[in-house]
Design an enzyme around this catalytic site. Structure first.
Site, PDB file in Angstrom:
ATOM      1  N   ASP A   1      -1.853   6.706   0.549  1.00  0.00           N
ATOM      2  CA  ASP A   1      -1.630   6.097   1.853  1.00  0.00           C
ATOM      3  C   ASP A   1      -0.763   7.052   2.664  1.00  0.00           C
ATOM      4  O   ASP A   1      -0.136   7.961   2.110  1.00  0.00           O
ATOM      5  CB  ASP A   1      -0.938   4.745   1.652  1.00  0.00           C
ATOM      6  CG  ASP A   1      -0.598   4.067   2.958  1.00  0.00           C
ATOM      7  OD1 ASP A   1      -1.424   4.120   3.889  1.00  0.00           O
ATOM      8  OD2 ASP A   1       0.499   3.500   3.044  1.00  0.00           O
TER       9      ASP A   1
ATOM     10  N   LYS B   1      -1.875  -7.060  22.576  1.00  0.00           N
ATOM     11  CA  LYS B   1      -1.570  -5.701  22.138  1.00  0.00           C
ATOM     12  C   LYS B   1      -2.354  -5.430  20.858  1.00  0.00           C
ATOM     13  O   LYS B   1      -2.551  -6.331  20.033  1.00  0.00           O
ATOM     14  CB  LYS B   1      -0.072  -5.511  21.902  1.00  0.00           C
ATOM     15  CG  LYS B   1       0.508  -6.342  20.766  1.00  0.00           C
ATOM     16  CD  LYS B   1       2.001  -6.072  20.607  1.00  0.00           C
ATOM     17  CE  LYS B   1       2.562  -6.873  19.422  1.00  0.00           C
ATOM     18  NZ  LYS B   1       4.008  -6.686  19.249  1.00  0.00           N
TER      19      LYS B   1
ATOM     20  N   GLY C   1      -5.328   4.227   8.019  1.00  0.00           N
ATOM     21  CA  GLY C   1      -5.897   3.390   9.072  1.00  0.00           C
ATOM     22  C   GLY C   1      -5.866   4.047  10.420  1.00  0.00           C
ATOM     23  O   GLY C   1      -6.341   3.473  11.394  1.00  0.00           O
TER      24      GLY C   1
ATOM     25  N   LYS D   1     -10.529   1.653   0.998  1.00  0.00           N
ATOM     26  CA  LYS D   1      -9.666   2.517   0.191  1.00  0.00           C
ATOM     27  C   LYS D   1     -10.046   2.422  -1.284  1.00  0.00           C
ATOM     28  O   LYS D   1     -10.193   3.430  -1.980  1.00  0.00           O
ATOM     29  CB  LYS D   1      -8.195   2.117   0.374  1.00  0.00           C
ATOM     30  CG  LYS D   1      -7.595   2.486   1.719  1.00  0.00           C
ATOM     31  CD  LYS D   1      -6.112   2.130   1.749  1.00  0.00           C
ATOM     32  CE  LYS D   1      -5.469   2.529   3.060  1.00  0.00           C
ATOM     33  NZ  LYS D   1      -4.008   2.265   3.069  1.00  0.00           N
TER      34      LYS D   1
ATOM     35  N   ASN E   1      -1.535  -3.579   1.631  1.00  0.00           N
ATOM     36  CA  ASN E   1      -2.876  -3.063   1.902  1.00  0.00           C
ATOM     37  C   ASN E   1      -3.272  -1.911   0.985  1.00  0.00           C
ATOM     38  O   ASN E   1      -4.381  -1.403   1.068  1.00  0.00           O
ATOM     39  CB  ASN E   1      -2.994  -2.628   3.368  1.00  0.00           C
ATOM     40  CG  ASN E   1      -1.948  -1.596   3.739  1.00  0.00           C
ATOM     41  OD1 ASN E   1      -0.923  -1.453   3.071  1.00  0.00           O
ATOM     42  ND2 ASN E   1      -2.199  -0.866   4.808  1.00  0.00           N
TER      43      ASN E   1
END
Length: 1093
Positions: free
Chosen positions: A390, A550, A659, A725, A748
């Site tokens: 990550d 947002k 991401g 992933k 995650n």
């Protein structure tokens, strides 16, 4: 307990590889689970009964007691033995023990097999008992608590039914979280008897991250979710009193349902070792069959004609050969190593402790040591070929700071001209966070002038559109955010004069440039990894209804109105930063009313509630108007570039699964280097895989993708979800058969960590979910270098050396019986004394080889890190494979030949006329046994690279123990007590007092060791290994070019690290707060490199 992470919707597909954790299906049938408070008659109705044995029924509602232990006082011995005898090795030796009871077959007394078997079973049983006693203590502790269940929070003594809980037992996090009762239960629940009027529907499941239920109150249907639930394992804090309704108890609670078995990870050496044991068994059967055939022919040609061998039994030669086969199965049983698996576990346990005790992997700032959470994978750390990492929080610190923004096409904030500028003075703002630093004075001036409405609207959005909770501590506002990103944005708005002060379920209060304003909150549309955005619908004091939104640029641009301005400017202004786009939409009362009805219906749906809500959210989040975008800086962790460079030199491929979007990931991939140390160490074509590949289902495409990607030295996969992933890791494992390691810090990353061969968790800013699902854990990415290049490499070398020598010593010991058979009529007569056979693997040869497996090292830790090429043999499996196995086999054959035939030749014609020189069978057995003990212990001394006092003591102690025990069991005193058991009376003292026999022993040992010494000398002088070249190295490595930090504009984009916020909590209650393939280099190829250094 394994943690069911908060991305469980993104688990691997069932058909992919079965690597993903199992998640129970949540049933949506309302009649399946109904709860009525304080109504036992209702809960005992026939419709809520289930069969548990034959026709017997019991209530499907579990009691509150739990049971995680496996044994009790009555069941421990039978159940534990049953479990242990399910292992093939233990069952094999039990069958041998039974064969030894049969008089016609047995050639060894029963205790030669029983003692080692009992020892192995006993050690394992003690370990299992200790583990189960710990489970008993934990169960008793939990069951003695006043109330342990999954409870629906109805009300509390705090304002607005707010309740603070600590969830360390669930996710390892110690920070306080908020739970809140529904408004109806808080306002209308006044007396206990009213509880009976609440009817809740929900099915038990293992989803720690979700709860879907509906509460009926009169004619209303009120949605329930996880924010209204206090799960078993939570601890209530800062709350005097709360009322709740038990939904699940005992085995039905989520944490107990979540306690299923996780996938058992095994190392390559484990699999290879098992195949080698099967190979040994096949060799054993072939040897026994050959010797049985030899016995048949010998009996026909010699035995049946020798009158002195007549035993009075009328048995054919074939039948005698058959019995001889089973006799040799017993005699040669030590070829199958009964103590191998126990020894391996002891070594692995010690290696894990070394990792835990390593002070160089201790992070003092957070008092966090490295932790080996498993004891079965250590040597696999020395064979890693691919690392999947990550980025945010793993390579970076995940400490966000607001640095730049673009508002209505104008960019403010951090550029090269601001590097030496003094920070903005925020003393004019009484709410300002003194830790906040900003350099662009023009933005502050623009805000304070109050002339630019877009700027004011920008920061108003930041102060209103979020799920942050606030507390007042000693006149200071303390924000609790669902992610570091959100906390940084609300803090930025606070410093620029738009201060979030408080919130309830219906309102949110902020200070706009010292003017307090309260807005009515009509709806809160929370963030998740699929939506990648959040929105809030507010009614302004003047009656207007506005939606603030947002989110990630990819989802926001799709939903912008054709009339929206500044889209292109915003898209390019912050192209290399971690960005978040801000927009708004004005809504009419009529439009909102129509949408609110759909939202209400979706919020109480029992089936696929989240999907229904997402469809409703999609309808209102359209035709948005762009305001601007924020940019957040996430600093790199110390030592990351250097660690990546070292791992790359060790031929470890590094993939980053992030991401972030493509452009920002490419810039972020340089990791703020200028020129980037990352690029300097990975100078090749790289592959950038966007999320589009994930939608293709062709197997051929997956194969092509993996083949192409694996030709790169490093790969970035952009815009990947947690499921993707894990899929990337599975693809490399499936099509490349490579050893993989995944490292991450957040929920995650849990799927990826569980899918890889080795999972590493970093205890960072996103909680402890990754750590709790990992095999190894530490606080900083840079410790990965030491974990692999030092601990992993040492563990692999030690385990390989242990296994090679373990097989050798057993072959050398056992095959002496084989050679002796040619001189004993293939009668299954043993060559040694019975007790020597019993104690050889237990007392005489176990400790030195065990210590080599624990302590040996070819080079020290500094040289291991200085020369990463030393890591290559592990990746290639060069130190333990079938070639090494057969080398050990032939080495054992040679040694057994020497140990038998030299003493045999020395004894052949040694009988003098005076009769003093011993040449009997028993003396021969003593000489062979003594030669074997010296040879084996001196051989392990030659194999030892790292000598300590403990190693020296173990070798000398093993030899001393052998002679001590041998003289004891050959003494007359013990023979008087056990005449049939100890039959070698006085043999040792009689034989070993003869100098001739000592010379025989010395000659035997010398001839056994001489070829080994010669081969080692030739290898070290003519064909030296990488370690042989490194070991005497004394010169220091040339200093590398210092790492230069370059432009500050290299950043990452808004990623999926943002976790689900507190929206449901707020809305449901009130709160106050990717070049051609390069051949894998041979380890010896690096000799020139080392010499040049």
């Amino acid at each position: 307990m394994p943690y069911s992470d908060d991305e469980t919707d993104d688990e691997l597909d069932p058909g992919s590889d079965g690597e993903g954790p199992r998640v129970e299906e949540v049933k949506s049938t309302e009649s399946g689970w109904r709860v009525k408070a304080n109504n036992r008659v209702f809960c005992n109705l026939p419709e809520f009964q289930k069969k548990y044995f034959l026709c017997l029924k019991k209530s499907k509602y579990a009691g509150n007691g739990i049971k995680t232990y496996k044994y009790n006082a009555l069941t421990f011995i039978p159940l534990n033995l049953f479990e242990q005898f399910k292992r093939a090795a233990n069952l094999y030796f039990l069958a041998l023990l039974i064969l030894q009871i049969i008089p016609e077959i047995t050639t060894l007394p029963w205790y030669t097999t029983l003692v080692p078997l009992v020892l192995v079973l006993g050690i394992t049983a003690i370990k299992d008992l200790v583990d189960d006693l710990a489970r008993h203590r934990m169960d008793n502790e939990i069951n003695n608590r006043k109330c342990e269940a999954d409870i629906l929070l109805l009300s509390s003594s705090n304002p607005n039914s707010l309740c603070y809980v600590e969830t360390a037992e669930l996710d390892g996090e110690t920070n306080l979280k908020f739970k809140m009762g529904r408004k109806v239960t808080d306002e209308r629940l006044q007396e206990e008897h009213q509880l009976a009027q609440f009817d809740v529907c929900e099915e038990p499941n293992n989803r720690l991250d979700k709860f879907t239920g509906t509460m009926r109150w009169r004619k209303d249907r009120i949605p329930l979710d996880l924010d209204n639930m206090m799960l078993r394992g939570c601890r209530i804090r800062n709350t005097d009193e709360c009322h709740g309704l038990v939904i699940f108890a005992g085995a039905d609670t989520k944490i107990m349902r979540n306690g299923g078995k996780t996938r058992f990870k095994r190392t390559k050496i484990d699999e290879l070792m098992n195949y080698m044991v099967y190979t040994i068994f096949v060799i054993l059967v072939l040897l026994c069959a050959g010797l049985a055939i030899g016995n048949t022919f010998w009996y026909e040609e010699v035995g049946s004609k020798a009158w002195y061998l007549n035993d009075g039994k009328d048995q054919t030669a074939s039948y005698r050969g058959f019995l001889s086969f089973w006799g040799y199965i017993i005699v040669l049983n030590t070829m199958v190593p009964i103590s191998l698996y126990v020894s391996v576990e002891v070594i692995r346990l010690g290696q894990s402790k070394f990792i835990n005790w390593d002070l160089q992997m201790y992070y003092q700032e957070k008092d966090t040591p490295a932790k080996a959470r498993t004891t079965t994978l250590n040597e696999q750390l020395g064979q890693i070929e691919y690392i999947f990492s990550d980025k945010t929080g793993t390579l970076t610190q995940n400490i966000m700071a607001f640095k730049k923004c673009t508002i209505a096409g104008r960019t403010f904030g951090m550029t090269d001209c601001y590097i030496l500028a003094r920070p903005v003075d925020f003393t004019w703002n009484k709410y300002a966070d003194r830790k906040f630093a900003y350099l662009d004075h023009s933005l502050v001036a623009c805000i304070r002038s109050k002339k630019d409405k877009d700027v004011l609207e920008f920061f108003k959005l930041l102060s209103l559109c979020h799920t942050v909770m606030v507390e007042q501590k000693e006149d200071e506002l303390v924000y609790q955010a669902a992610s570091p990103d959100e906390g940084a944005l609300v803090t930025a708005a606070r410093n620029f004069g738009f201060v979030f002060l408080s919130r309830t379920q219906d309102t949110i209060t902020i200070s706009e440039m010292d003017q307090e304003m309260t807005y009515e909150m009509l709806a809160l549309l929370d963030f998740n990894s699929d939506r990648k955005r959040m929105s809030i619908i507010l009614r302004f004091p003047d009656g207007r209804i506005r939606l603030y939104c947002k989110g990630a640029d990819t989802v926001i641009y799709e939903r912008l109105s054709p009339n929206s301005r500044h889209k292109e400017v915003t898209q390019t202004a912050l192209d290399t930063l971690r960005t978040l786009c801000l927009c708004y939409k004005d809504i009419s009362q009529q439009e909102f009313d129509a949408w609110a009805k759909k939202h209400k219906a979706a919020s109480v749906a029992m089936g696929n509630r989240e999907a229904a809500l997402d469809r409703v959210y999609e309808q209102i989040e359209s035709n948005l108007m762009m305001i601007g975008a924020t940019a957040i800086e996430d600093k790199l962790q110390d030592g990351v570039p250097e660690t990546i460079a070292k791992l790359a030199k060790a031929d470890i491929k590094i993939w980053v699964l992030t991401g972030d979007k493509k452009g920002m990931s490419k810039e972020g991939y340089s990791l703020r280097g200028g020129p980037s140390l990352w690029w300097q160490s990975l100078r090749n074509v790289h592959l950038y895989a966007t999320r589009d590949w994930g939608s293709l289902y062709s197997v051929a495409y997956y194969v092509d993708f993996v083949n192409m990607a694996c030709e790169c030295e490093a790969v970035i996969c952009c815009r990947v979800t947690p499921k993707q992933k894990a899929n990337v890791v599975s693809l490399v494992k499936k099509y490349k058969k490579a050893v993989t390691l995944s490292i991450g810090d957040g929920a995650n990353d849990v799927n990826m960590i569980k899918t890889a061969d080795i999972g590493v968790g970093i205890s960072g800013q996103e909680g402890m979910q990754a750590v709790m699902s990992s095999d190894y854990a530490f606080a900083q990415f840079r410790y990965l270098e030491r974990l692999l290049l030092v601990h992993g490499r040492w563990s692999y070398i030690r385990m390989c050396k242990f296994l090679r020598f373990f097989f050798f010593k057993n072959f050398a010991f056992t095959l002496v019986h084989f050679w002796y058979s040619f001189f004993s009529g293939f009668s299954a007569q043993v060559a040694y004394e019975d007790w020597f056979i019993t104690l050889y693997n237990v007392m005489y040869s176990s400790l030195p080889v065990l210590l080599v497996g624990l302590l040996d090292q070819d080079v020290n830790d500094k040289l291991s890190r200085k020369f990463p090429k030393l890591y290559l043999p592990g990746q290639q499996g060069a130190l333990f494979n079938y070639k090494n196995f057969f080398i050990s086999l032939f080495h054992g054959i040679f040694t057994s030949l020497v140990i038998f035939f030299i003493p045999y030749g020395a004894f052949l014609q040694t009988m003098g006329q005076d009769g003093e020189a011993p040449s009997d069978y028993q003396s021969l057995a003593v000489v062979m046994a003594s030669s074997l003990i010296f040879t084996v212990n001196l051989q392990i001394s030659l194999e030892t690279s790292y000598w300590t006092f403990v190693n020296c003591f173990a070798v000398l102690c093993s030899i001393a123990i052998y002679f001590g025990i041998m003289f004891d069991i050959h003494s007359a005193g013990i023979h008087v007590i056990f005449p049939s058991t100890f039959t070698f009376t006085g043999v040792a003292s009689n034989a070993l007092r003869q100098p001739y026999l000592w010379l025989t022993i010395i000659l035997t040992v010398g001839i056994s060791l001489l070829p080994v010494i010669c081969i080692q000398f030739l290898y070290k002088t003519i064909w030296p290994s990488v370690g042989d070249n490194v070991r005497p190295a004394e010169e220091e490595e040339k200093k590398s070019v210092p790492f230069q930090r370059g432009r500050r504009s290299r950043r990452s984009a808004y990623a999926f690290s943002h976790s689900r916020g507190y929206a449901d909590l707020i809305a449901s209650g009130r709160s106050i707060r990717r070049r051609p393939a390069i051949a894998r280099p041979n380890p010896r190829d690096s000799i020139r490199e080392i010499e040049n250094i």
